[in-house]
Design an enzyme around this catalytic site. Structure first.
Site, PDB file in Angstrom:
ATOM      1  N   LYS A  99      -7.462  -0.498   6.753  1.00  0.00           N
ATOM      2  CA  LYS A  99      -8.731  -1.213   6.916  1.00  0.00           C
ATOM      3  C   LYS A  99      -8.577  -2.447   7.780  1.00  0.00           C
ATOM      4  O   LYS A  99      -9.368  -2.686   8.684  1.00  0.00           O
ATOM      5  CB  LYS A  99      -9.301  -1.652   5.561  1.00  0.00           C
ATOM      6  N   ASP A 132      -2.282  -3.041  -5.940  1.00  0.00           N
ATOM      7  CA  ASP A 132      -2.767  -2.204  -4.849  1.00  0.00           C
ATOM      8  C   ASP A 132      -3.531  -3.145  -3.918  1.00  0.00           C
ATOM      9  O   ASP A 132      -4.566  -3.688  -4.303  1.00  0.00           O
ATOM     10  CB  ASP A 132      -3.683  -1.094  -5.374  1.00  0.00           C
ATOM     11  N   TRP A 142     -10.445   3.362  -7.851  1.00  0.00           N
ATOM     12  CA  TRP A 142     -10.366   4.365  -6.778  1.00  0.00           C
ATOM     13  C   TRP A 142      -9.809   5.630  -7.403  1.00  0.00           C
ATOM     14  O   TRP A 142      -8.729   5.604  -8.004  1.00  0.00           O
ATOM     15  CB  TRP A 142      -9.428   3.827  -5.696  1.00  0.00           C
TER      16      TRP A 142
END
Lengths: 410, 434
Positions: free
Chosen positions: A256, A220, A138
């Site tokens: 999310k 993460d 990312w």
């Protein structure tokens, strides 16, 4: 004379530019496979039913005030969020050596972790400690660590484009040659952008090298629950590292899996050797938070805390998460089946082997450009697609378009 | 404070781990305990205090007559509406926040017909509270003020000022943080002359942090005449003003007047930053509704500066949280709501003025030494009493009344139930401690 007169335009973030181009496209058949957010089969964002329920509870509760949260955040959020990552019966929690900081989404958690490490890890103010991020990763990982002051942010081998899978040998090789005490940013599950996670055995190998070489573990975790549909399964790697005795950070995002993209709900979980270390780390975290956003926002954290701490709501949430994960899995299966039925050249097994929201299709930049320009199907130049952008209504069009692209463009 | 890493087992938790035959080293062993946040410690002491008449006057929130923070029924109603609105979608907002919010926040400060707005040279960014706005402003300055060289200051802060300000600039990489004299303990007001003297000595291109109104923590502001002198000096010396406006409307009960210094600078064609908060004026502290206003000289630079602001935001918190901003935007966009909200703010101000007047009167009746005119000359949430460190300590230890160590207090925390006790205590402090 303007003092900002010579400020150059920053390079636009690719995924935002893609979304803008999609918006401007007049083609009624257009499909957006770029952005990283969940969509229903109608192509709409989804407010989780449990979220609607809890929002009403909060609004009706007159005992709740709008005061500042403590600097480190809502206590019941922090502890329940850490439990989600580490497991209710985590030995680290039982041994009272886990702390947490409520943050602004996953980004905020990474930011706080990075700021702490730059100040207090590997000698004070050591900005030369290498920070390794996966190749690819990312893209904001680079910015967050660089802006925190780290001068040396480097890639570690991860994705093998040829075999369309994990480059384990390369990954382990980089772990072996990284300077001691280097920081490694690991994706807990549903790797962004490749959708390719190490297997359990592969994670064990990674852990063995990291322990031996004294590398710092910074997980993460933005997709827990979203990958397999099961929270515990998706947390396997994080929990394994805990059992191996690692001290670590885990940046968690609830954007999310709660669909709370705009309330910025994140948590930095800290696992340390003992309670005293946790206490000292948290005291420094407080100072860092104070000069960044002072106190985190209350609404999202409250919502998540109520959900996680109320048995029926927790069950309902897990169910909602499974709904999202199942839809993604069915789109994966469907896309692969259609490509095989069409006889599209190449192998497409990776579509169902990969996990989470994203898939690295293997389409090259020219093919991606063709998809965008000729078919109005928007995906990242890397070939990454968001499975959530697929619906039962557009999947045939997308499959045929991929087929056509692969056949006509090399 | 260094702790030795005990590898032979140890206390409690480590033994459990050792028992399972796992050897671990501690990475955090060299992390010292941070000095406690003075505010946190003060509040903790207050909470432990068992004295029945204890009063906490060092808080950061506006309290009503009942001693509570509250939101108006209007806000409550709007939050309900938002909760049940099916058209609102849970998407990521842009990095610069909700457009309706930034537009209204900008208009509130500058006035809708401000030239800078009309000429499209104003950037508004939604931030995580006022702290977030200051941090973002600091990052923008650090990276982009003077593209040709690396700018690291100096930044000038008032003495005294909010105790987190210096740390925010330092965290952004600006180490050269200096002070200008502001509060005069003798005069119990702003020492304008000393302030100007200090600023005359500042190097060109210094950034000056200024409180637009209701200065924190003293409550003492410059007069319009003095603002004009100051802005002349700033133009002459090519200083960059960075305004703090955390409580627009809560100083004079007049939104235009409270933002007057910002509007003055904008009207003179100056570039400036302004950090705003809607915490106090909406009672939405937990929601962290802040805004950074950036007025540029040329519209041609707007897009570039916006793109850089977005980039900084991405590395700080990515995007702001929308809940509170949505409420604020709803109120500010609806004329009827806007009026109702302004009336609410005015009544908060009226109560504050009343408290100040009653306190001053009470002190006068008690024969309290010194002049207490500054109580009613100051505005907003805070008031600097002029009490010295020993007197403040006396209040805390002997009277269980908690002020900031610098003698400043939160006026709204005084109400009809504790006013007499507070007044008597101040009188006692001044007559028995020197």
């Amino acid at each position: 004379m303007s003092l900002f007169g010579e400020v150059p335009q920053a390079i636009p973030v690719a995924v935002f530019k893609l979304s803008n181009d999609f918006k401007d496209d007049p083609n009624p058949m257009k499909v957006n496979l770029g952005v990283g957010a969940y969509r229903t089969d109608e192509g709409q964002p989804w407010v989780l039913p449990v979220v609607k329920k809890v929002e009403k509870i909060i609004v009706a509760d007159n005992s709740l005030n709008h005061e500042y949260l403590p600097i480190l955040g809502l206590p019941e959020f922090r502890s329940s969020a850490s439990k989600i990552a580490l497991g209710e019966d985590s030995p680290a929690i039982q041994e009272n050596r886990v702390g947490a900081v409520q943050c602004l989404g996953g980004t905020g958690a990474l930011k706080m972790g990075a700021e702490f490490l730059r100040r207090w890890y590997n000698g004070n103010d050591n900005m030369k400690t290498p920070v390794y991020v996966s190749a690819p990763t990312w893209e904001n990982h680079n910015s967050v660590f660089a802006n925190a002051g780290f001068e040396d942010v480097r890639p570690y081998k991860y994705w093998d484009a040829e075999k369309r899978g994990l480059d384990l040998a390369g990954f382990l090789g980089d772990l072996e040659t990284a300077p001691k005490h280097s920081i490694f940013v690991l994706h807990a599950c549903a790797h962004n952008p490749t959708g390719t996670d190490p297997t359990h055995v592969e994670w064990m190998q990674v852990a063995e090298v990291m322990k031996r070489r004294k590398l710092f573990v910074f997980f993460d975790s933005a997709y827990q629950g979203f990958a397999s549909g099961c929270l515990d399964k998706d947390a396997w790697a994080v929990r394994y590292f805990v059992t191996q005795g690692f001290e670590m950070f885990c940046a968690q995002s609830f954007s999310k899996n709660f669909g709370l993209y705009n309330e910025r709900v994140g948590n930095l979980t800290i696992v340390a050797r003992d309670a005293d270390n946790v206490r000292r780390v948290l005291s420094q975290m407080e100072k860092i938070v104070r000069v960044t956003w002072s106190n985190p926002p209350s609404q999202g954290a409250r919502l998540v805390a109520i959900t996680l701490n109320t048995a029926e709501l927790f069950a309902e949430w897990k169910d909602n998460v499974k709904t999202m994960a199942d839809r993604v899995l069915s789109m994966r299966a469907s896309l692969q089946a259609k490509l095989q039925a069409l006889g599209t050249p190449g192998t497409w097994g990776h579509i169902t082997q990969q996990i989470g929201m994203f898939s690295f299709t293997g389409l090259n930049p020219k093919q991606v450009e063709y998809m965008i320009k000729e078919r109005s199907i928007y995906l990242m130049a890397s070939g990454r697609i968001n499975m959530c952008g697929l619906t039962t209504k557009n999947i045939d069009y997308v499959a045929k378009s991929i087929h056509e692209t692969v056949v006509n463009v090399q | 404070m260094r702790q030795t890493c005990n590898s032979d087992g140890g206390v409690g938790s480590t033994e459990n781990v050792k028992a399972r035959g796992i050897t671990i080293f501690s990475i955090f062993v060299d992390t010292p305990t941070a000095a406690p946040n003075p505010e946190t410690k003060l509040l903790a002491d207050f909470k432990k205090d068992t004295h029945l008449s204890k009063v906490y006057l060092a808080g950061r929130e506006y309290l009503n007559e009942e001693g509570q923070t509250s939101v108006s029924p209007l806000i409550g109603k709007i939050m309900q509406q938002i909760c049940t609105d099916p058209t609102l979608c849970p998407e990521y907002p842009s990095s610069v926040g909700l457009p309706e919010f930034t537009r209204r926040a900008t208009e509130l400060v500058l006035g809708r017909d401000c030239h800078a707005i009309v000429e499209n040279r104003v950037l508004g960014v939604q931030t995580v509270g006022c702290t977030g706005a200051v941090r973002l402003g600091a990052e923008l300055l650090k990276h982009w003020y003077n593209v040709r060289g690396v700018w690291c200051g100096p930044v000038y802060l008032s003495s005294p000022c909010d105790d987190s300000l210096a740390g925010i600039f330092e965290a952004a990489g600006i180490q050269d943080v200096r002070r200008y004299r502001y509060w005069d303990t003798e005069q119990r007001g702003v020492c304008v002359q000393k302030m100007m003297e200090d600023l005359e000595m500042a190097p060109e291109q210094s950034v000056i942090v200024l409180s637009a109104s209701a200065h924190c923590p003293t409550g003492s502001d410059l007069s319009q005449k003095h603002w004009r002198l100051l802005t002349q000096l700033m133009v002459r010396c090519r200083f960059f003003p960075f305004f703090l406006l955390p409580a627009q409307g809560l100083c004079h009960g007049d939104f235009e007047q409270d933002a007057w210094p910002v509007r003055l600078c904008a009207s003179l064609g100056m570039e400036l930053l302004c950090a705003q908060s809607f915490s106090h004026s909406f009672g939405l502290y937990g929601e962290r509704v802040g805004h950074l206003l950036c007025v540029l000289k040329q519209s041609s630079t707007l897009l570039a500066v916006q793109s850089q602001a977005e980039k900084q935001v991405r590395a700080l918190w990515s995007r702001p949280s929308v809940g509170g901003a949505r409420v604020v935007a709803t109120v500010l966009s609806n004329p009827a709501h806007h009026v109702e909200w302004q009336e609410g703010v005015k009544s908060m101000v009226e109560r504050g003025i009343l408290v100040r007047e009653r306190l001053r009167e009470k002190l006068r009746l008690l024969g309290c030494p010194g002049s207490w005119d500054h109580l009613i000359q100051q505005g907003g949430l805070y008031c600097c009493t002029g009490l010295n460190v020993q007197q403040v300590e006396f209040l805390e230890k002997r009277r269980h009344i908690y002020l900031h160590p610098n003698g400043c207090l939160n006026v709204s925390a005084i109400n009809s139930r504790n006013l007499d006790y507070v007044a008597e205590s101040i009188h006692l402090a001044l007559t028995s401690v020197f």
